[in-house]
Design a protein around this motif. Structure first.
Motif, PDB file in Angstrom:
ATOM      1  N   VAL A 255      11.891   7.960  16.396  1.00 20.15           N
ATOM      2  CA  VAL A 255      11.026   7.571  17.511  1.00 20.15           C
ATOM      3  C   VAL A 255       9.579   7.853  17.137  1.00 20.15           C
ATOM      4  O   VAL A 255       9.231   8.959  16.710  1.00 20.15           O
ATOM      5  CB  VAL A 255      11.407   8.340  18.790  1.00 20.15           C
ATOM      6  CG1 VAL A 255      10.487   7.951  19.929  1.00 20.15           C
ATOM      7  CG2 VAL A 255      12.852   8.061  19.159  1.00 20.15           C
ATOM      8  N   GLY A 256       8.741   6.830  17.265  1.00 20.16           N
ATOM      9  CA  GLY A 256       7.313   6.969  17.017  1.00 20.16           C
ATOM     10  C   GLY A 256       6.520   6.246  18.088  1.00 20.16           C
ATOM     11  O   GLY A 256       7.089   5.503  18.911  1.00 20.16           O
ATOM     12  N   PHE A 257       5.212   6.437  18.077  1.00 18.69           N
ATOM     13  CA  PHE A 257       4.332   5.811  19.063  1.00 18.69           C
ATOM     14  C   PHE A 257       3.224   5.082  18.311  1.00 18.69           C
ATOM     15  O   PHE A 257       2.458   5.700  17.567  1.00 18.69           O
ATOM     16  CB  PHE A 257       3.764   6.854  20.024  1.00 18.69           C
ATOM     17  CG  PHE A 257       4.814   7.476  20.895  1.00 18.69           C
ATOM     18  CD1 PHE A 257       5.095   6.940  22.137  1.00 18.69           C
ATOM     19  CD2 PHE A 257       5.540   8.577  20.452  1.00 18.69           C
ATOM     20  CE1 PHE A 257       6.073   7.506  22.943  1.00 18.69           C
ATOM     21  CE2 PHE A 257       6.513   9.146  21.247  1.00 18.69           C
ATOM     22  CZ  PHE A 257       6.785   8.604  22.493  1.00 18.69           C
ATOM     23  N   VAL A 258       3.171   3.759  18.497  1.00 22.35           N
ATOM     24  CA  VAL A 258       2.240   2.917  17.757  1.00 22.35           C
ATOM     25  C   VAL A 258       1.028   2.609  18.636  1.00 22.35           C
ATOM     26  O   VAL A 258       1.172   2.356  19.838  1.00 22.35           O
ATOM     27  CB  VAL A 258       2.942   1.619  17.308  1.00 22.35           C
ATOM     28  CG1 VAL A 258       3.443   0.825  18.502  1.00 22.35           C
ATOM     29  CG2 VAL A 258       2.021   0.766  16.467  1.00 22.35           C
ATOM     30  N   PRO A 259      -0.191   2.646  18.072  1.00 21.71           N
ATOM     31  CA  PRO A 259      -1.375   2.290  18.873  1.00 21.71           C
ATOM     32  C   PRO A 259      -1.380   0.807  19.214  1.00 21.71           C
ATOM     33  O   PRO A 259      -0.739  -0.010  18.546  1.00 21.71           O
ATOM     34  CB  PRO A 259      -2.541   2.676  17.955  1.00 21.71           C
ATOM     35  CG  PRO A 259      -1.961   2.708  16.582  1.00 21.71           C
ATOM     36  CD  PRO A 259      -0.531   3.122  16.729  1.00 21.71           C
ATOM     37  N   GLU A 260      -2.126   0.472  20.252  1.00 21.19           N
ATOM     38  CA  GLU A 260      -2.114  -0.904  20.737  1.00 21.19           C
ATOM     39  C   GLU A 260      -2.701  -1.893  19.744  1.00 21.19           C
ATOM     40  O   GLU A 260      -2.383  -3.079  19.800  1.00 21.19           O
ATOM     41  CB  GLU A 260      -2.868  -0.992  22.063  1.00 21.19           C
ATOM     42  CG  GLU A 260      -4.276  -0.439  22.051  1.00 21.19           C
ATOM     43  CD  GLU A 260      -4.881  -0.432  23.444  1.00 21.19           C
ATOM     44  OE1 GLU A 260      -4.460  -1.248  24.281  1.00 21.19           O
ATOM     45  OE2 GLU A 260      -5.766   0.395  23.691  1.00 21.19           O
ATOM     46  N   VAL A 261      -3.516  -1.439  18.786  1.00 19.60           N
ATOM     47  CA  VAL A 261      -4.076  -2.373  17.802  1.00 19.60           C
ATOM     48  C   VAL A 261      -3.026  -2.831  16.799  1.00 19.60           C
ATOM     49  O   VAL A 261      -3.202  -3.853  16.134  1.00 19.60           O
ATOM     50  CB  VAL A 261      -5.263  -1.722  17.060  1.00 19.60           C
ATOM     51  CG1 VAL A 261      -6.407  -1.457  18.013  1.00 19.60           C
ATOM     52  CG2 VAL A 261      -4.838  -0.432  16.367  1.00 19.60           C
ATOM     53  N   ASP A 262      -1.925  -2.079  16.671  1.00 16.70           N
ATOM     54  CA  ASP A 262      -0.885  -2.427  15.699  1.00 16.70           C
ATOM     55  C   ASP A 262       0.425  -2.859  16.344  1.00 16.70           C
ATOM     56  O   ASP A 262       1.357  -3.232  15.625  1.00 16.70           O
ATOM     57  CB  ASP A 262      -0.600  -1.227  14.780  1.00 16.70           C
ATOM     58  CG  ASP A 262      -1.777  -0.875  13.890  1.00 16.70           C
ATOM     59  OD1 ASP A 262      -2.526  -1.803  13.529  1.00 16.70           O
ATOM     60  OD2 ASP A 262      -1.947   0.308  13.559  1.00 16.70           O
ATOM     61  N   VAL A 263       0.541  -2.794  17.672  1.00 10.01           N
ATOM     62  CA  VAL A 263       1.833  -3.052  18.289  1.00 10.01           C
ATOM     63  C   VAL A 263       2.286  -4.496  18.086  1.00 10.01           C
ATOM     64  O   VAL A 263       3.492  -4.770  17.983  1.00 10.01           O
ATOM     65  CB  VAL A 263       1.782  -2.690  19.792  1.00 10.01           C
ATOM     66  CG1 VAL A 263       0.865  -3.649  20.552  1.00 10.01           C
ATOM     67  CG2 VAL A 263       3.178  -2.679  20.393  1.00 10.01           C
ATOM     68  N   ASP A 264       1.345  -5.443  18.004  1.00  6.69           N
ATOM     69  CA  ASP A 264       1.721  -6.842  17.820  1.00  6.69           C
ATOM     70  C   ASP A 264       2.233  -7.126  16.411  1.00  6.69           C
ATOM     71  O   ASP A 264       2.819  -8.185  16.176  1.00  6.69           O
ATOM     72  CB  ASP A 264       0.534  -7.759  18.128  1.00  6.69           C
ATOM     73  CG  ASP A 264       0.190  -7.762  19.610  1.00  6.69           C
ATOM     74  OD1 ASP A 264       1.092  -7.445  20.416  1.00  6.69           O
ATOM     75  OD2 ASP A 264      -0.961  -8.072  19.959  1.00  6.69           O
ATOM     76  N   LYS A 265       2.028  -6.213  15.480  1.00  6.28           N
ATOM     77  CA  LYS A 265       2.520  -6.409  14.123  1.00  6.28           C
ATOM     78  C   LYS A 265       4.010  -6.095  13.991  1.00  6.28           C
ATOM     79  O   LYS A 265       4.639  -6.500  13.017  1.00  6.28           O
ATOM     80  CB  LYS A 265       1.735  -5.520  13.147  1.00  6.28           C
ATOM     81  CG  LYS A 265       0.246  -5.800  13.095  1.00  6.28           C
ATOM     82  CD  LYS A 265      -0.436  -4.844  12.120  1.00  6.28           C
ATOM     83  CE  LYS A 265      -1.945  -5.052  12.089  1.00  6.28           C
ATOM     84  NZ  LYS A 265      -2.601  -4.091  11.151  1.00  6.28           N
ATOM     85  N   ILE A 266       4.562  -5.365  14.951  1.00  2.00           N
ATOM     86  CA  ILE A 266       5.946  -4.891  14.856  1.00  2.00           C
ATOM     87  C   ILE A 266       6.849  -5.845  15.621  1.00  2.00           C
ATOM     88  O   ILE A 266       6.556  -6.227  16.754  1.00  2.00           O
ATOM     89  CB  ILE A 266       6.069  -3.464  15.418  1.00  2.00           C
ATOM     90  CG1 ILE A 266       5.176  -2.516  14.616  1.00  2.00           C
ATOM     91  CG2 ILE A 266       7.516  -2.990  15.384  1.00  2.00           C
ATOM     92  CD1 ILE A 266       5.151  -1.105  15.154  1.00  2.00           C
ATOM     93  N   ARG A 267       7.964  -6.231  15.004  1.00  2.00           N
ATOM     94  CA  ARG A 267       8.926  -7.129  15.629  1.00  2.00           C
ATOM     95  C   ARG A 267      10.314  -6.488  15.623  1.00  2.00           C
ATOM     96  O   ARG A 267      10.623  -5.665  14.762  1.00  2.00           O
ATOM     97  CB  ARG A 267       8.968  -8.472  14.905  1.00  2.00           C
ATOM     98  CG  ARG A 267       9.469  -8.368  13.483  1.00  2.00           C
ATOM     99  CD  ARG A 267       9.326  -9.676  12.736  1.00  2.00           C
ATOM    100  NE  ARG A 267       9.953  -9.616  11.422  1.00  2.00           N
ATOM    101  CZ  ARG A 267       9.397  -9.081  10.352  1.00  2.00           C
ATOM    102  NH1 ARG A 267       8.183  -8.564  10.441  1.00  2.00           N
ATOM    103  NH2 ARG A 267      10.043  -9.074   9.205  1.00  2.00           N
TER     104      ARG A 267
END
Length: 409
Positions: A255-267
């Protein structure tokens, strides 16, 4: 007699001799010195024309997988605290924490007390209610037969009355008898419904008594490890008291927490790798990306599922998570090739040609990640001649004399 005046007189005399008598030898010496100075100047000019010697590589961009790096932790796939649904005294031996249990295994068993007697009583009531149904059905059938008889008598009385063979009083009596028979039919039907309702109520009481007895056996809801001991033998448990805590570690979640600038990169379904403070590297895939951000950190929860058949990964370990994103074009270069310009930007120096020969030029790059073979950088053209030795001794526009070598693979 002093030595210095004598030496000075000899030197002056020698110079006057060469200047007046042996002038040809003096001119020859002057020509040799001039030729030597001219040769040195020519070599310096040729060096300036040739440029600064550097070592460069011809690099070709390659498709690489970019990654989003997160700091997170491991988390059990499931964790539940199994609690009692009824009150009773524990009559089973406890299981110790760390033991592996399978779905349906008995964790805690409670004393049934008088529950079995209550079950027998409810079953007896069910039998009694079921025995009432045939009587109610027979009563209903008898009432329906009387109703049909009354209908026939009324019909005959009406025909005889019309022919003058029977009085009106007989017709009225037949009508009253038919109404009474109809009322008996309705009463018999109500009695049958009441008997059926008694059966349903008795069956519900039996089911409740059986369910109460089932609650006495507290079982494991899924395969997992006991995180705590089960309830001790002889303990009086109340409704809601904990029996044991079970965790499921296969598979386990990163479990991790991604910042909003990178969240669209993850699918969803993207490959991911993990690295713990201890233990081998992990591999899995993304199973969940939160749609709502944390109100405090404005980050989004990401879950990666990793197999853990041998249960070596524990719940709550610190993990570094690398999630692959869409591929990008990058160059693999030696780390020593990186340099900074006057503005502090990270980049490399390239060999580029112009009308007068190759010159050096600074090109900014984006550092993707470090590898054992070198660094992967983006921001250059697909084909680039990168200076790997001597880049610190040239600036933009300086003429260079490159010596190319094979690029790293």
């Amino acid at each position: 007699m002093k030595l210095i005046p004598v030496v000075t007189a000899i030197l002056v005399a020698s110079f006057l001799y060469l200047l007046i008598i042996d002038r040809d030898r003096l001119q020859a010496i002057a020509q040799i010195e001039g030729a030597t100075e001219t040769g040195d100047q020519s070599e310096q000019t040729e060096a300036r024309v040739a440029g600064v010697g550097v070592v460069a590589v011809r690099s070709t961009a390659q498709e690489v997988d970019d990654a989003v790096v997160l700091r997170g932790r491991t988390e059990a796939a499931r964790q539940v605290e199994v609690r009692a649904e009824t009150a009773g005294r524990v009559i089973s031996e406890p299981l110790r924490k760390g033991a592996f249990v399978e779905t349906g295994d008995l964790l805690c068993e409670l004393d049934p007390g008088t529950r079995e007697i209550e079950l027998s009583e409810t079953k007896a009531r069910l039998s009694e209610a079921e025995s009432r149904v045939p009587t109610a059905q027979a009563t209903q059938a008898e009432a329906q037969a009387r109703l049909r008889e009354a209908e026939i008598n009324l019909s005959n009385a009406k025909r005889l009355s019309q022919g003058g063979y029977q009085s009106e009083t007989s017709v009225i009596s037949a009508e009253a008898a038919m109404e009474a028979a109809a009322a008996q039919v309705q009463s018999a039907a109500s009695g049958l419904v009441s008997a059926q309702a008694g059966i349903d109520a008795a069956r519900a009481a039996v089911a409740a008594a059986e369910r109460e007895i089932d609650k006495l056996s507290i079982r494991a809801p899924f395969d997992g490890l006991l995180e705590t001991d089960t309830a001790e033998l002889g303990l009086l448990m109340q409704t809601g008291a904990p029996c044991a805590t079970i965790v499921q570690l296969d598979p386990i979640k990163l479990v991790g927490f991604v910042p909003e600038v990178d969240v669209d990169k993850i699918r969803l379904g993207a490959r991911a790798r993990g690295r713990l403070a201890s233990g081998p590297p992990l591999a899995g895939e993304v199973r969940f990306v939160s749609r709502s951000a944390d109100e405090t950190t404005r980050t989004f929860r990401v879950e990666v599922v990793v197999p853990n058949a041998d249960l070596v990964i524990r719940d709550g370990q610190t993990a570094e998570i690398m999630i692959e994103t869409n591929g990008t074009q990058a160059h693999l270069l030696p780390q020593s090739a990186l340099t900074l310009d006057d503005e502090g930007r990270l980049g490399v120096r390239l060999v580029e040609g112009d009308a007068s020969g190759p010159v050096a030029r600074f090109a900014p790059v984006a550092l993707l990640r470090d590898t054992a073979q070198g660094v992967l950088v983006a921001g250059l053209e697909p084909e680039a001649a990168v200076i790997v030795v001597g880049q610190e001794y040239v600036t933009d526009g300086v003429r260079v004399s490159p010596n190319f070598r094979e690029a790293a693979q």
